[in-house]
Design a protein around this motif. Structure first.
Motif, PDB file in Angstrom:
ATOM      1  N   LYS A  56     -36.347 -36.880  -5.949  1.00 17.41           N
ATOM      2  CA  LYS A  56     -36.452 -35.534  -5.376  1.00 17.41           C
ATOM      3  C   LYS A  56     -37.195 -35.498  -4.053  1.00 17.41           C
ATOM      4  O   LYS A  56     -37.164 -34.500  -3.352  1.00 17.41           O
ATOM      5  CB  LYS A  56     -37.251 -34.627  -6.330  1.00 17.41           C
ATOM      6  CG  LYS A  56     -36.501 -34.076  -7.497  1.00 17.41           C
ATOM      7  CD  LYS A  56     -37.353 -33.045  -8.244  1.00 17.41           C
ATOM      8  CE  LYS A  56     -37.848 -31.905  -7.414  1.00 17.41           C
ATOM      9  NZ  LYS A  56     -37.342 -30.578  -7.724  1.00 17.41           N
ATOM     10  N   ARG A  58     -40.423 -35.479  -4.215  1.00 24.87           N
ATOM     11  CA  ARG A  58     -41.400 -34.460  -4.631  1.00 24.87           C
ATOM     12  C   ARG A  58     -42.820 -34.957  -4.362  1.00 24.87           C
ATOM     13  O   ARG A  58     -43.139 -36.104  -4.652  1.00 24.87           O
ATOM     14  CB  ARG A  58     -41.234 -34.212  -6.128  1.00 24.87           C
ATOM     15  CG  ARG A  58     -42.140 -33.118  -6.730  1.00 24.87           C
ATOM     16  CD  ARG A  58     -41.779 -32.967  -8.195  1.00 24.87           C
ATOM     17  NE  ARG A  58     -42.595 -32.087  -8.985  1.00 24.87           N
ATOM     18  CZ  ARG A  58     -42.263 -30.825  -9.308  1.00 24.87           C
ATOM     19  NH1 ARG A  58     -41.165 -30.297  -8.820  1.00 24.87           N
ATOM     20  NH2 ARG A  58     -43.022 -30.106 -10.101  1.00 24.87           N
ATOM     21  N   SER A 143     -36.857 -28.889 -11.485  1.00 22.01           N
ATOM     22  CA  SER A 143     -35.524 -28.475 -11.067  1.00 22.01           C
ATOM     23  C   SER A 143     -34.854 -29.647 -10.327  1.00 22.01           C
ATOM     24  O   SER A 143     -35.525 -30.425  -9.652  1.00 22.01           O
ATOM     25  CB  SER A 143     -35.629 -27.245 -10.173  1.00 22.01           C
ATOM     26  OG  SER A 143     -36.619 -27.447  -9.173  1.00 22.01           O
ATOM     27  N   ASN A 145     -33.212 -30.375  -7.672  1.00 23.62           N
ATOM     28  CA  ASN A 145     -32.904 -30.262  -6.249  1.00 23.62           C
ATOM     29  C   ASN A 145     -33.780 -31.226  -5.457  1.00 23.62           C
ATOM     30  O   ASN A 145     -34.811 -31.671  -5.946  1.00 23.62           O
ATOM     31  CB  ASN A 145     -33.194 -28.835  -5.771  1.00 23.62           C
ATOM     32  CG  ASN A 145     -34.587 -28.373  -6.174  1.00 23.62           C
ATOM     33  OD1 ASN A 145     -34.817 -28.034  -7.331  1.00 23.62           O
ATOM     34  ND2 ASN A 145     -35.529 -28.399  -5.240  1.00 23.62           N
ATOM     35  N   SER A 151     -33.345 -24.148  -5.956  1.00 34.52           N
ATOM     36  CA  SER A 151     -33.053 -24.810  -7.229  1.00 34.52           C
ATOM     37  C   SER A 151     -31.565 -24.704  -7.535  1.00 34.52           C
ATOM     38  O   SER A 151     -30.923 -23.717  -7.181  1.00 34.52           O
ATOM     39  CB  SER A 151     -33.864 -24.157  -8.353  1.00 34.52           C
ATOM     40  OG  SER A 151     -35.232 -24.290  -8.070  1.00 34.52           O
ATOM     41  N   GLU A 180     -36.176 -20.230 -12.193  1.00 36.26           N
ATOM     42  CA  GLU A 180     -36.897 -21.079 -13.131  1.00 36.26           C
ATOM     43  C   GLU A 180     -37.748 -20.256 -14.091  1.00 36.26           C
ATOM     44  O   GLU A 180     -38.052 -19.091 -13.847  1.00 36.26           O
ATOM     45  CB  GLU A 180     -37.801 -22.076 -12.395  1.00 36.26           C
ATOM     46  CG  GLU A 180     -37.131 -22.846 -11.285  1.00 36.26           C
ATOM     47  CD  GLU A 180     -37.179 -22.115  -9.972  1.00 36.26           C
ATOM     48  OE1 GLU A 180     -37.302 -20.871  -9.961  1.00 36.26           O
ATOM     49  OE2 GLU A 180     -37.077 -22.801  -8.938  1.00 36.26           O
TER      50      GLU A 180
END
Ligand code: TXA
Ligand code: MG
Length: 346
Positions: A56, A58, A143, A145, A151, A180
């Motif tokens: 991701k 992230r 999520s 994405n 998302s 979400e």
């Protein structure tokens, strides 16, 4: 890596059993839930969880939610189950409510980003529940994405971001809720860290007063600590500028009409995410009616999909602010973040 896609309805048995094995072996599986698509890994395996962050992009300080298929599984993940949690689980699980409490020793630090608490939810989606059962472990899933983007609410959205980065996508069609889950911490006074389909009003009927973190509708001040790490990061941004107009429906629409004309005069392309109530205001303009102001859940269901639809296609996306009651709070939270808090009130 080649990403395999299974239709969760026609290839139900094969797809979920296979994906469950992939999870047990440390791989990554995107799967549908009632809220948005999740990107899952074995939640008890720190190395597998690290792969989610890589796929991701992230930030490593942003913790994940553990997804379970049976209410009683929460006992192994928390130090103990507080009374208010029991009542909320009975009322809203399975469903779009994530509960945060003090973690137990079996939860790896990779899941919680080093925090002493862990977020848990039991989703209300056949495929999600079947996958968790097939895997036989709690599934850590944000999520599905690329970090910072809206998302995903369809398997096509997931593929657009994750094709080639993950092992499997289970395609279960569009998600119903579209935003979400509600994130509620039960450490200290029950506080909503992220609003969602289970509203403050619904929670208060079960456990009494619930606070809403001020960061839900306002940007964090410089240096202000984030009650939830996710609040610090850029979110839901399409490849277009997003501008929110607030006020009565008529007022919001008239602000949008004026600004739309100015943008167009400067050679910028625009779209308006309108509502049933304001449809007539946008005649002759490029508009996309995404729901009904009196039923904010309809707007939640369409928002991310609409942001992705227009991403990269126009320069400016205008949207109307709505009342923050009920699911309106979740809608405004996502919309304001998508706009980077760019709000016009006159
Ligand atoms: O509906 C959903 O919740 C979806 C589906 C896949 O279940 N999942 C999801 O996960 O939205 P994610 O990672 O995109 O968002 C989780 C949010 C983040 O903002 C994170 O910072 C917060 O929950 N969070 C997780 N654990 C936390 C903790 N221990 N304390 C505070 N915030 C936490
Ligand atoms: Mg997310």
């Amino acid at each position: 890596m080649e990403t395999e896609i299974f239709n969760a309805k026609t290839q139900k048995e094969n797809g979920t059993q296979y994906a469950g094995r992939v999870i047990r072996q440390g791989g990554l599986v995107a799967f549908p839930t009632e809220t948005v698509y999740g990107l899952g890994a074995n939640g008890l395996d720190g190395e597998a969880v690290k792969r989610i962050f890589e796929a991701k992009g992230r930030p490593a300080d942003n913790p994940l939610i553990l997804h379970i298929a049976k209410k009683s599984d929460v006992k192994e993940l928390w130090s103990h189950v507080p009374d208010n949690a029991k009542r909320l689980m009975d009322a809203f699980w399975p469903g779009p409510l994530t509960l945060i409490f003090v973690k137990s020793d079996i939860v790896p630090d990779e899941v919680t980003a080093g925090l002493s608490t862990v977020a848990v939810r039991m989703p209300e989606h056949r495929t999600a529940l079947a996958l968790i059962r097939a895997a036989g472990v709690p599934i850590a899933a944000p999520s599905a994405n690329i970090s910072g983007r809206p998302s995903p609410t369809t398997a096509e959205h997931v593929a657009a971001d994750m094709d080639g980065r993950i092992d499997v996508i289970l395609d279960g069609g569009p998600c119903e809720v579209g935003v979400e889950s509600t994130v509620l911490t039960l450490v200290g006074k029950p506080t909503i860290l992220r609003p969602g389909g289970i509203t403050r009003e619904m929670l208060e009927q079960v456990i009494g007063e619930v606070e809403v973190s001020p960061a839900v509708l306002h940007p964090l001040a410089e240096g202000e600590p984030a009650p939830s790490p996710g609040m610090k990061h850029k979110h839901y941004a399409p490849d277009a500028e997003v501008i929110v107009a607030v006020g009565s429906p008529r007022r919001a629409a008239s602000i949008i009409c004026r600004e739309y004309e100015i943008e167009e005069a400067m050679g910028r392309t625009c779209v308006v995410l309108g509502t049933e109530q304001t449809r007539a205001c946008y005649r002759g303009m490029n508009y996309d009616i995404i729901g009904d102001r009196d039923e904010p859940a309809t707007l939640c269901a369409e928002l991310f999909s609409a942001l992705r639809r227009w991403s990269g296609k126009v320069d400016v996306i205008f949207a109307e602010g709505i009342s923050e009651a009920d699911q309106g709070l979740a809608y405004m939270n996502r919309l304001l973040r998508a706009s980077g808090f760019t709000v016009l009130d006159k």
